[in-house]
Motif scaffolding. Sequence first.
Motif, PDB file in Angstrom:
ATOM      1  N   GLU A  59       0.768  -1.270  -0.069  1.00 39.19           N
ATOM      2  CA  GLU A  59       0.020   0.349   0.090  1.00 39.19           C
ATOM      3  C   GLU A  59       1.096   1.124  -0.104  1.00 39.19           C
ATOM      4  O   GLU A  59       0.416   1.900  -0.173  1.00 39.19           O
ATOM      5  CB  GLU A  59      -1.169  -0.298   1.293  1.00 39.19           C
ATOM      6  CG  GLU A  59      -1.712  -1.103   1.418  1.00 39.19           C
ATOM      7  CD  GLU A  59      -2.801  -1.121   0.298  1.00 39.19           C
ATOM      8  OE1 GLU A  59      -3.554  -0.060  -0.634  1.00 39.19           O
ATOM      9  OE2 GLU A  59      -2.941  -1.821   0.004  1.00 39.19           O
ATOM     10  N   HIS A  60       2.088   1.043   0.278  1.00 35.93           N
ATOM     11  CA  HIS A  60       3.189   2.136   0.749  1.00 35.93           C
ATOM     12  C   HIS A  60       2.782   3.266  -1.117  1.00 35.93           C
ATOM     13  O   HIS A  60       3.301   2.397  -2.015  1.00 35.93           O
ATOM     14  CB  HIS A  60       4.697   1.916   0.427  1.00 35.93           C
ATOM     15  CG  HIS A  60       5.074   2.829   0.535  1.00 35.93           C
ATOM     16  ND1 HIS A  60       5.702   3.469   0.294  1.00 35.93           N
ATOM     17  CD2 HIS A  60       5.916   3.283   2.367  1.00 35.93           C
ATOM     18  CE1 HIS A  60       7.129   4.659   0.665  1.00 35.93           C
ATOM     19  NE2 HIS A  60       7.002   4.919   2.335  1.00 35.93           N
ATOM     20  N   PRO A  61       3.320   4.087  -1.109  1.00 38.16           N
ATOM     21  CA  PRO A  61       2.749   5.025  -2.472  1.00 38.16           C
ATOM     22  C   PRO A  61       4.324   4.618  -3.629  1.00 38.16           C
ATOM     23  O   PRO A  61       4.320   4.574  -4.998  1.00 38.16           O
ATOM     24  CB  PRO A  61       2.563   6.479  -2.229  1.00 38.16           C
ATOM     25  CG  PRO A  61       2.204   6.324  -0.751  1.00 38.16           C
ATOM     26  CD  PRO A  61       2.774   5.589  -0.242  1.00 38.16           C
ATOM     27  N   LYS A  62       5.281   4.557  -2.704  1.00 38.34           N
ATOM     28  CA  LYS A  62       6.365   4.500  -3.701  1.00 38.34           C
ATOM     29  C   LYS A  62       6.632   3.619  -3.782  1.00 38.34           C
ATOM     30  O   LYS A  62       7.483   2.811  -5.535  1.00 38.34           O
ATOM     31  CB  LYS A  62       7.512   4.986  -2.601  1.00 38.34           C
ATOM     32  CG  LYS A  62       8.140   5.675  -1.816  1.00 38.34           C
ATOM     33  CD  LYS A  62       8.452   6.979  -3.201  1.00 38.34           C
ATOM     34  CE  LYS A  62       9.589   7.883  -2.843  1.00 38.34           C
ATOM     35  NZ  LYS A  62       8.602   9.602  -3.789  1.00 38.34           N
ATOM     36  N   VAL A  63       6.062   2.226  -4.038  1.00 33.53           N
ATOM     37  CA  VAL A  63       5.837   0.996  -3.446  1.00 33.53           C
ATOM     38  C   VAL A  63       4.894   0.496  -5.218  1.00 33.53           C
ATOM     39  O   VAL A  63       5.457  -0.107  -5.888  1.00 33.53           O
ATOM     40  CB  VAL A  63       5.836  -0.220  -3.234  1.00 33.53           C
ATOM     41  CG1 VAL A  63       6.034  -1.753  -3.137  1.00 33.53           C
ATOM     42  CG2 VAL A  63       6.961  -0.087  -1.729  1.00 33.53           C
ATOM     43  N   GLN A  64       3.857   1.750  -4.607  1.00 32.55           N
ATOM     44  CA  GLN A  64       3.266   1.319  -5.880  1.00 32.55           C
ATOM     45  C   GLN A  64       3.495   1.867  -7.136  1.00 32.55           C
ATOM     46  O   GLN A  64       3.279   1.552  -8.628  1.00 32.55           O
ATOM     47  CB  GLN A  64       1.738   2.364  -5.111  1.00 32.55           C
ATOM     48  CG  GLN A  64       0.750   1.569  -4.496  1.00 32.55           C
ATOM     49  CD  GLN A  64       0.073   0.567  -4.711  1.00 32.55           C
ATOM     50  OE1 GLN A  64      -0.727   1.324  -6.380  1.00 32.55           O
ATOM     51  NE2 GLN A  64      -0.369   0.174  -3.899  1.00 32.55           N
ATOM     52  N   ARG A  65       4.317   2.474  -6.956  1.00 27.87           N
ATOM     53  CA  ARG A  65       5.373   3.219  -8.301  1.00 27.87           C
ATOM     54  C   ARG A  65       5.653   2.402  -9.293  1.00 27.87           C
ATOM     55  O   ARG A  65       6.179   2.658 -11.104  1.00 27.87           O
ATOM     56  CB  ARG A  65       6.157   4.592  -7.956  1.00 27.87           C
ATOM     57  CG  ARG A  65       6.078   5.828  -7.274  1.00 27.87           C
ATOM     58  CD  ARG A  65       7.103   6.894  -7.392  1.00 27.87           C
ATOM     59  NE  ARG A  65       7.680   6.288  -8.985  1.00 27.87           N
ATOM     60  CZ  ARG A  65       8.530   7.646  -9.003  1.00 27.87           C
ATOM     61  NH1 ARG A  65       9.347   7.527  -7.833  1.00 27.87           N
ATOM     62  NH2 ARG A  65       9.519   7.392  -9.800  1.00 27.87           N
ATOM     63  N   MET A  66       6.079   0.832  -8.746  1.00 28.22           N
ATOM     64  CA  MET A  66       6.592  -0.289  -9.117  1.00 28.22           C
ATOM     65  C   MET A  66       6.078  -0.926 -10.022  1.00 28.22           C
ATOM     66  O   MET A  66       5.878  -1.266 -10.859  1.00 28.22           O
ATOM     67  CB  MET A  66       7.200  -1.191  -8.147  1.00 28.22           C
ATOM     68  CG  MET A  66       8.397  -0.742  -7.342  1.00 28.22           C
ATOM     69  SD  MET A  66       8.679  -1.611  -6.023  1.00 28.22           S
ATOM     70  CE  MET A  66       8.703  -3.388  -6.457  1.00 28.22           C
ATOM     71  N   LYS A  67       4.794  -0.320  -9.897  1.00 29.07           N
ATOM     72  CA  LYS A  67       3.397  -0.729 -10.777  1.00 29.07           C
ATOM     73  C   LYS A  67       3.680   0.673 -12.134  1.00 29.07           C
ATOM     74  O   LYS A  67       3.583  -0.508 -13.021  1.00 29.07           O
ATOM     75  CB  LYS A  67       2.025  -0.280 -10.465  1.00 29.07           C
ATOM     76  CG  LYS A  67       1.930  -1.352  -9.261  1.00 29.07           C
ATOM     77  CD  LYS A  67       0.477  -0.643  -9.399  1.00 29.07           C
ATOM     78  CE  LYS A  67       0.254  -1.813  -7.690  1.00 29.07           C
ATOM     79  NZ  LYS A  67      -1.541  -1.530  -7.536  1.00 29.07           N
TER      80      LYS A  67
END
Length: 162
Positions: free
Chosen positions: A20-28
Amino acid sequence: MKLKEHEEREFSELLEKYTEHPKVQRMKGFSQHGRISTFEHCHRVARWCYGVSKRLHMKVDMTALLSGAMLHDMFLYDWHTIGRMNRYHATNHAELACRNAARYCNIDEHAQHVIRSHMWPVNITKLPKTREAVLVCIGDKWCSLVETIACRRGMAKRRKKR
Ligand SMILES: [Fe+2]
Ligand SMILES: [Fe+2]
């Protein structure tokens, strides 16, 4: 990797903090293998590691295992485009992913070791020294192989349709 119902629940709960972390979401937004995003790849590796640790009844540091697996490729750029960063992608991205993961997700030393060593033996000096690091190192290679084969098959199918 097939998980039991309660394992599926536990896996999602344990991983939520990272997914759910926005920086991890960027990996999408970055491709890992063909149409498979870096997020999807890391999620697959985390699931594989979780599943194997459960099937083999391994005693593991689950936080280090799952955060290490989910964030192991958190380099946050497209490694397919030609540029200064990408020329040494294979050898440099583990360190960069580790720095990003430590900075944005506040992971501990053990999880950092898991990320740093996932590219062994390409990074020959970064030997995985814990069972969690070994699991992620193997899981990454296995999932990459599965994804590469799936991408090739998808490309062949699309070519046939034309
Ligand atoms: Fe990697
Ligand atoms: Fe990977």
